[in-house]
Design a protein around this motif. Structure first.
Motif, mmCIF file in Angstrom:
data_model
loop_
_atom_site.group_PDB
_atom_site.id
_atom_site.type_symbol
_atom_site.label_atom_id
_atom_site.label_comp_id
_atom_site.label_asym_id
_atom_site.label_seq_id
_atom_site.Cartn_x
_atom_site.Cartn_y
_atom_site.Cartn_z
ATOM 1 N N TYR A 42 1.086 -1.520 0.433
ATOM 2 C CA TYR A 42 -0.059 0.162 0.073
ATOM 3 C C TYR A 42 0.765 1.694 0.028
ATOM 4 C CZ TYR A 42 -4.221 -2.819 1.281
ATOM 5 O OH TYR A 42 -5.534 -3.747 1.012
ATOM 6 N N ALA A 43 0.873 2.256 -1.138
ATOM 7 C CA ALA A 43 1.264 3.063 -0.530
ATOM 8 C C ALA A 43 -0.181 4.424 -0.160
ATOM 9 C CB ALA A 43 1.839 3.786 -1.891
ATOM 10 N N LYS A 44 0.036 5.030 0.491
ATOM 11 C CA LYS A 44 -0.992 5.945 1.161
ATOM 12 C C LYS A 44 -0.285 7.460 0.595
ATOM 13 C CE LYS A 44 -3.674 4.395 4.679
ATOM 14 N NZ LYS A 44 -3.853 4.513 5.951
ATOM 15 N N HIS A 45 -1.261 8.501 -0.208
ATOM 16 C CA HIS A 45 -0.438 10.009 -0.687
ATOM 17 C C HIS A 45 -0.835 10.604 0.156
ATOM 18 C CE1 HIS A 45 -0.477 12.993 -2.739
ATOM 19 N NE2 HIS A 45 0.548 12.595 -3.282
ATOM 20 N N PHE A 46 -0.090 11.250 0.885
ATOM 21 C CA PHE A 46 -0.189 12.848 1.666
ATOM 22 C C PHE A 46 -0.258 13.967 0.536
ATOM 23 C CE2 PHE A 46 0.039 9.207 4.646
ATOM 24 C CZ PHE A 46 -1.252 9.343 5.558
ATOM 25 N N THR A 47 -0.813 14.847 0.535
ATOM 26 C CA THR A 47 -0.540 16.329 0.578
ATOM 27 C C THR A 47 0.573 17.028 1.019
ATOM 28 O OG1 THR A 47 -2.401 17.587 0.881
ATOM 29 C CG2 THR A 47 -2.441 16.630 -1.453
ATOM 30 N N ASN A 48 1.520 18.245 0.553
ATOM 31 C CA ASN A 48 2.029 18.902 1.592
ATOM 32 C C ASN A 48 2.240 20.164 1.157
ATOM 33 O OD1 ASN A 48 4.621 18.603 0.258
ATOM 34 N ND2 ASN A 48 5.340 16.781 1.118
ATOM 35 N N VAL A 49 2.768 21.010 1.974
ATOM 36 C CA VAL A 49 3.195 22.525 1.837
ATOM 37 C C VAL A 49 4.656 23.121 1.909
ATOM 38 C CG1 VAL A 49 2.836 24.772 1.223
ATOM 39 C CG2 VAL A 49 0.783 23.330 1.949
ATOM 40 N N ILE A 50 5.572 23.245 0.951
ATOM 41 C CA ILE A 50 6.597 23.239 1.569
ATOM 42 C C ILE A 50 7.303 24.929 2.051
ATOM 43 C CG2 ILE A 50 9.123 22.974 0.811
ATOM 44 C CD1 ILE A 50 7.167 20.865 0.735
ATOM 45 N N ASP A 51 7.442 24.846 2.866
ATOM 46 C CA ASP A 51 7.640 26.825 3.465
ATOM 47 C C ASP A 51 9.014 26.943 2.988
ATOM 48 O OD1 ASP A 51 10.106 24.989 5.419
ATOM 49 O OD2 ASP A 51 8.834 25.673 6.782
ATOM 50 N N ASP A 52 9.553 27.974 3.445
ATOM 51 C CA ASP A 52 10.173 28.827 2.855
ATOM 52 C C ASP A 52 11.454 27.640 3.333
ATOM 53 O OD1 ASP A 52 9.060 30.774 2.242
ATOM 54 O OD2 ASP A 52 9.308 32.187 3.979
ATOM 55 N N CYS A 53 12.311 26.732 4.061
ATOM 56 C CA CYS A 53 13.136 26.511 4.537
ATOM 57 C C CYS A 53 13.012 25.055 4.405
ATOM 58 C CB CYS A 53 13.195 25.552 6.391
ATOM 59 S SG CYS A 53 13.415 27.328 6.932
ATOM 60 N N GLY A 54 11.911 24.685 3.024
ATOM 61 C CA GLY A 54 12.050 23.380 2.637
ATOM 62 C C GLY A 54 11.916 22.151 2.821
ATOM 63 N N LEU A 55 10.708 22.677 4.695
ATOM 64 C CA LEU A 55 10.554 21.500 5.524
ATOM 65 C C LEU A 55 8.818 21.132 4.855
ATOM 66 C CD1 LEU A 55 11.969 22.882 8.501
ATOM 67 C CD2 LEU A 55 12.932 20.843 7.076
ATOM 68 N N ALA A 56 8.065 20.432 5.339
ATOM 69 C CA ALA A 56 6.503 19.802 4.518
ATOM 70 C C ALA A 56 6.196 20.491 5.837
ATOM 71 C CB ALA A 56 6.782 18.678 4.090
ATOM 72 N N VAL A 57 4.843 20.855 5.760
ATOM 73 C CA VAL A 57 4.128 21.610 6.778
ATOM 74 C C VAL A 57 2.774 21.549 5.779
ATOM 75 C CG1 VAL A 57 5.585 23.043 7.080
ATOM 76 C CG2 VAL A 57 3.385 23.939 5.326
ATOM 77 N N ASP A 58 1.775 21.149 6.781
ATOM 78 C CA ASP A 58 0.954 20.606 7.152
ATOM 79 C C ASP A 58 -0.004 21.379 6.189
ATOM 80 O OD1 ASP A 58 -2.350 19.885 7.205
ATOM 81 O OD2 ASP A 58 -1.844 18.590 9.154
ATOM 82 N N PRO A 59 -1.447 21.758 5.487
ATOM 83 C CA PRO A 59 -1.668 22.768 4.294
ATOM 84 C C PRO A 59 -2.656 23.158 5.128
ATOM 85 C CG PRO A 59 -1.854 20.989 3.735
ATOM 86 C CD PRO A 59 -0.977 19.944 4.496
ATOM 87 N N GLU A 60 -2.909 22.146 6.397
ATOM 88 C CA GLU A 60 -4.104 22.817 7.394
ATOM 89 C C GLU A 60 -3.620 23.976 8.461
ATOM 90 O OE1 GLU A 60 -6.614 19.669 7.745
ATOM 91 O OE2 GLU A 60 -7.540 19.185 5.680
ATOM 92 N N THR A 61 -2.841 23.355 8.449
ATOM 93 C CA THR A 61 -2.657 23.919 10.316
ATOM 94 C C THR A 61 -1.156 24.689 9.797
ATOM 95 O OG1 THR A 61 -1.175 22.144 10.530
ATOM 96 C CG2 THR A 61 -3.361 21.866 11.645
ATOM 97 N N GLY A 62 -0.626 24.548 8.664
ATOM 98 C CA GLY A 62 1.033 25.421 8.457
ATOM 99 C C GLY A 62 1.885 24.942 10.385
#
Length: 129
Positions: A42-62
């Motif tokens: 199984y492969a579950k896909h999750f979206t993310n947002v990349i911040d200015d430091c190149g880290l993945a952040v939760d799109p809903e909470t930041g």
């Protein structure tokens, strides 16, 4: 040179490469696991947002998403396959738009799916790298 030495050398190479910095795919990331009862990868896909430091952040909470540890998030898609190749076909050929945009991410997923398939066939544990 014995087979154990060769395997140790290859493991050392991979362990060193696993420490390198990589840019995260802006289209998201996958959590990979196997289900022995279903005999599926199984492969579950999750979206993310990349911040200015190149880290993945939760799109809903930041909030920054840690690389290790449990995070309660809802996946956007879940893929399953009996083999690594079947999973790759589903993700890279049959899904439009493709959820993977970086070639290094695609190569990583291919390697991980093969490792998961080997674990499924051999009965060994699979832990995503």
């Amino acid at each position: 040179m014995g087979m154990d030495l060769i395997v140790d050398d290859l493991t050392a190479i991979d362990d060193k490469l696993s420490q390198r910095r990589i840019d995260l795919d802006p289209n998201g990331y996958f959590i990979i696991y196997i289900d022995r009862n279903d005999r599926l990868i199984y492969a579950k896909h999750f979206t993310n947002v990349i911040d200015d430091c190149g880290l993945a952040v939760d799109p809903e909470t930041g909030k920054v998403i840690p690389a290790r540890g449990k995070v309660e998030r809802t996946h956007t898609m879940v893929f399953s396959g009996r083999t690594a190749k079947e999973l790759c076909v589903k993700i890279f050929e049959e899904t439009q738009p493709c959820p993977v945009t970086f070639l290094d991410h695609a190569a990583y997923l291919g390697r991980e799916f093969v490792r998961a398939e080997v674990a499924l066939v051999t009965g060994k544990d699979y832990v995503q790298d």
